[in-house]
Design a protein around this motif. Structure first.
Motif, PDB file in Angstrom:
ATOM      1  N   ILE A  47      13.567  60.913 -22.560  1.00  0.00           N
ATOM      2  CA  ILE A  47      14.394  61.986 -22.882  1.00  0.00           C
ATOM      3  C   ILE A  47      15.536  61.404 -23.876  1.00  0.00           C
ATOM      4  N   PHE A  48      16.219  60.334 -23.482  1.00  0.00           N
ATOM      5  CA  PHE A  48      17.280  59.770 -24.073  1.00  0.00           C
ATOM      6  C   PHE A  48      16.730  59.172 -25.470  1.00  0.00           C
ATOM      7  N   ALA A  49      15.827  58.143 -25.427  1.00  0.00           N
ATOM      8  CA  ALA A  49      15.234  57.502 -26.689  1.00  0.00           C
ATOM      9  C   ALA A  49      14.887  58.439 -27.532  1.00  0.00           C
ATOM     10  N   ASN A  50      14.133  59.398 -27.302  1.00  0.00           N
ATOM     11  CA  ASN A  50      13.664  60.427 -28.050  1.00  0.00           C
ATOM     12  C   ASN A  50      14.594  61.546 -28.681  1.00  0.00           C
ATOM     13  N   THR A  51      15.540  61.769 -27.922  1.00  0.00           N
ATOM     14  CA  THR A  51      16.609  62.774 -28.324  1.00  0.00           C
ATOM     15  C   THR A  51      17.596  62.103 -29.272  1.00  0.00           C
ATOM     16  N   THR A  52      17.889  60.881 -29.017  1.00  0.00           N
ATOM     17  CA  THR A  52      18.968  60.502 -29.676  1.00  0.00           C
ATOM     18  C   THR A  52      18.169  59.328 -30.985  1.00  0.00           C
ATOM     19  N   ASN A  53      17.115  59.281 -30.670  1.00  0.00           N
ATOM     20  CA  ASN A  53      16.084  58.719 -31.751  1.00  0.00           C
ATOM     21  C   ASN A  53      16.565  56.884 -31.961  1.00  0.00           C
ATOM     22  N   THR A  54      16.808  56.459 -30.613  1.00  0.00           N
ATOM     23  CA  THR A  54      17.461  55.072 -30.567  1.00  0.00           C
ATOM     24  C   THR A  54      16.361  54.316 -29.632  1.00  0.00           C
ATOM     25  N   ASN A  69       9.280  57.626 -30.127  1.00  0.00           N
ATOM     26  CA  ASN A  69       8.112  58.042 -30.502  1.00  0.00           C
ATOM     27  C   ASN A  69       8.223  59.107 -31.665  1.00  0.00           C
ATOM     28  N   ALA A  70       7.720  58.954 -32.891  1.00  0.00           N
ATOM     29  CA  ALA A  70       8.071  60.017 -33.859  1.00  0.00           C
ATOM     30  C   ALA A  70       7.735  61.532 -33.513  1.00  0.00           C
ATOM     31  N   THR A  71       6.322  61.656 -32.767  1.00  0.00           N
ATOM     32  CA  THR A  71       6.187  62.911 -32.484  1.00  0.00           C
ATOM     33  C   THR A  71       7.017  63.483 -31.361  1.00  0.00           C
ATOM     34  N   LEU A  72       7.428  62.763 -30.485  1.00  0.00           N
ATOM     35  CA  LEU A  72       8.438  63.357 -29.485  1.00  0.00           C
ATOM     36  C   LEU A  72       9.934  63.435 -29.873  1.00  0.00           C
ATOM     37  N   ALA A 111      10.477  64.504 -33.041  1.00  0.00           N
ATOM     38  CA  ALA A 111      10.524  66.065 -33.476  1.00  0.00           C
ATOM     39  C   ALA A 111      10.435  66.981 -32.564  1.00  0.00           C
ATOM     40  N   GLN A 112       9.849  66.888 -31.329  1.00  0.00           N
ATOM     41  CA  GLN A 112       9.714  67.788 -30.313  1.00  0.00           C
ATOM     42  C   GLN A 112      10.896  67.961 -29.612  1.00  0.00           C
ATOM     43  N   TYR A 113      11.645  66.806 -29.403  1.00  0.00           N
ATOM     44  CA  TYR A 113      12.827  67.046 -28.671  1.00  0.00           C
ATOM     45  C   TYR A 113      13.778  67.643 -29.292  1.00  0.00           C
ATOM     46  N   GLN A 114      13.761  67.106 -30.837  1.00  0.00           N
ATOM     47  CA  GLN A 114      14.923  67.943 -31.641  1.00  0.00           C
ATOM     48  C   GLN A 114      14.935  69.349 -31.455  1.00  0.00           C
ATOM     49  N   GLU A 115      13.499  69.829 -31.740  1.00  0.00           N
ATOM     50  CA  GLU A 115      13.581  71.386 -31.506  1.00  0.00           C
ATOM     51  C   GLU A 115      14.032  72.067 -30.398  1.00  0.00           C
ATOM     52  N   ILE A 116      13.825  71.139 -29.215  1.00  0.00           N
ATOM     53  CA  ILE A 116      14.158  71.759 -27.956  1.00  0.00           C
ATOM     54  C   ILE A 116      15.802  71.710 -27.947  1.00  0.00           C
ATOM     55  N   TYR A 117      16.378  70.501 -28.419  1.00  0.00           N
ATOM     56  CA  TYR A 117      17.841  70.292 -28.386  1.00  0.00           C
ATOM     57  C   TYR A 117      18.456  71.309 -29.381  1.00  0.00           C
TER      58      TYR A 117
END
Length: 494
Positions: free
Chosen positions: A425-432, A475-478, A480-486
């Motif tokens: 969750i952390f890696a894909n929400t922060t995109n780091t 992961n680019a797909t994740l 985008a998915q987490y950004q929408e949820i965030y």
């Protein structure tokens, strides 16, 4: 040659011994075997007994000797990391005159705001890069105003780690970075922020000797050394708040480097070489451990109070037997059994005092979107993990607005970062990219002590044995998915 690192937390005290010659940690322990007592005399208050900390530090040293067979007489230096923003008041003999008002106590927030308004936003931000908020200075003013008979007994104001250092040495001291953590450092003129003290009608005589983070700060008291079985030549060589020390532990020292932790509270901490601040005072700026007059290094920090403490609450709430709690591995397993987005369940982890990212005010907390026909405990646990990361990302956005950003975040493989779901969750929400290391705050403090003693010629040399255990790439797909949820989560921020 050995060095002792002590990490004074609000839940436990950790100790590590470093063999400087092999550059390896010889032993690490945590005391006591249960969570330290935290008193809450009133809603929003949080206190601990400083002498309790000292008692467990002594027990920890004894345990290193008796259980782990460490030849503690070979220890040459001590480094101390500690829970930030706490207030310890002692008399001239270093006896506490009251319980410590610790980091998550909210009682002084309104005092900090009144001092901020008295001095003026522009002047205050120029001097201390923010507001006194709910930091140590505001807590000191609260005692002066509300417990004058206690304040009259106080000779020294110290931070928690300063008190432990003083118990070793018999000398009251504080550090430059410690004063910045207390909202008592003038960044513009590189000195004690006497303007804050004057606005609070507090004499600077209550501030003890000011020392640098590294170096020969003090020598152990001979009677204490004899009682503990330590050498009479042991030095105090390093001290720092837990988050600057966590960054040091991860070799995060230069602009663009970022550290994170998710213990009782959750933190993202980035290094900067400028005196930047958020105009709305939603983030904190401190002197980083390696700051010098010649080379500016500030630590810019976002903190969410309700992190590990939320996970502790879930553990207690979801366990069938309050005396036989489920372990954290089981809690992590439950999180993995729910899907991304937790089936629309949203958790807001703001239930542990006022939050800095909301300008030191209470925020909306709790659960939104609960459906009794759909949601199970698996969804609740995953939603909590997502909520903690989303709250951190909310603060991360503020940090980026003042120019503090990076694409790699370093963390110790501990606490919530042990949870694979939380890491994803952390890696894909922060995109780091998240890098996990084999270190701890106590080990970092031991390495800091070795550098402060002079065993290592540079800070970097003290950490060349640091090992990256794992990398989690976004992961680019994740993403985008987490950004929408965030973004959906963020709609309910109040």
């Amino acid at each position: 040659m050995y060095f002792l690192g002590i990490d004074l937390g609000s839940s436990s005290i950790k100790l590590s011994v470093l063999n400087a010659e092999t550059e390896k940690c010889m032993a690490s322990i945590s005391v006591p075997d249960f969570e330290l007592e935290m008193k809450a005399p009133r809603h929003g208050w949080a206190e601990q007994e400083p002498e309790m900390w000292w008692q467990y530090v002594k027990e920890g040293i004894a345990k290193l000797k008796e259980v782990h067979q460490i030849e503690i007489e070979k220890i040459k230096g001590i480094g101390i990391a500690y829970q930030m923003h706490g207030l310890v008041l002692t008399d001239e003999n270093l006896n506490p005159v009251r319980s410590s008002i610790i980091w998550c106590d909210s009682r002084a927030a309104s005092i900090g705001e009144s001092i901020y308004n008295k001095i003026g936003a522009e002047a205050c931000q120029e001097q201390i890069l923010g507001s006194p908020g709910n930091f140590t200075a505001s807590k000191l003013k609260w005692v002066k105003d509300n417990q004058p008979e206690v304040y009259a007994k106080a000779k020294y104001m110290m931070l928690p780690g300063d008190f432990i250092a003083a118990k070793f040495s018999g000398v009251a001291q504080t550090s430059t970075s410690g004063l910045s953590e207390a909202a008592l450092w003038n960044f513009k003129e590189n000195r004690l922020a006497t303007e804050i003290l004057e606005a609070m009608d507090i004499s600077e005589e209550i501030i003890p000797e000011i020392v640098s983070n590294f170096g020969k700060q003090a020598i152990i008291d001979k009677e204490i050394a004899a009682a503990l079985g330590l050498s009479k030549d042991v030095q105090i060589n390093y001290r720092a708040g837990d988050q600057p020390n966590n960054a040091l532990s991860l070799n995060v020292l230069n602009p663009g480097e970022i550290a994170a932790t998710a213990g009782t509270s959750a933190v993202v901490y980035g290094v900067s070489n400028t005196d930047d601040y958020d105009a709305n005072n939603r983030i904190n700026t401190f002197l980083h451990v390696n700051n010098t007059p010649e080379e500016k290094r500030n630590g810019v920090m976002v903190c969410i109070n309700g992190s590990g403490i939320l996970y502790q609450w879930l553990r207690k709430t979801l366990s069938e037997d309050s005396k036989n709690l489920m372990d954290y591995d089981k809690l992590n397993e439950l999180a993995s059994q729910s899907e991304i987005g937790s089936k629309g369940l949203r958790f807001y982890p703001f239930g542990n005092g006022v939050e800095r990212i909301f300008n030191n005010k209470p925020a909306f907390s709790g659960i939104e979107g609960m459906n009794f026909n759909i949601h199970q405990k698996t969804d609740m646990v995953r939603a909590a993990c997502e909520g903690i990361v989303f709250a951190l990302n909310y603060g991360f956005e503020i940090m980026r607005n003042v120019g503090v950003e990076g694409k790699v975040v370093k963390a110790g493989k501990a606490n919530l970062f042990l949870n694979p779901v939380f890491r994803e969750i952390f890696a894909n929400t922060t995109n780091t990219t998240v890098e996990l290391y084999n270190t701890s705050g106590a080990e970092g403090a031991a390495r800091g002590a070795a550098y402060g003693y002079g065993y290592f010629s540079t800070i970097e040399a003290a950490f060349k044995g640091l090992e990256c255990l794992e990398k989690i790439e976004p992961n680019a797909t994740l993403v985008a998915q987490y950004q929408e949820i965030y973004q959906d989560w963020k709609k309910n921020i109040k």
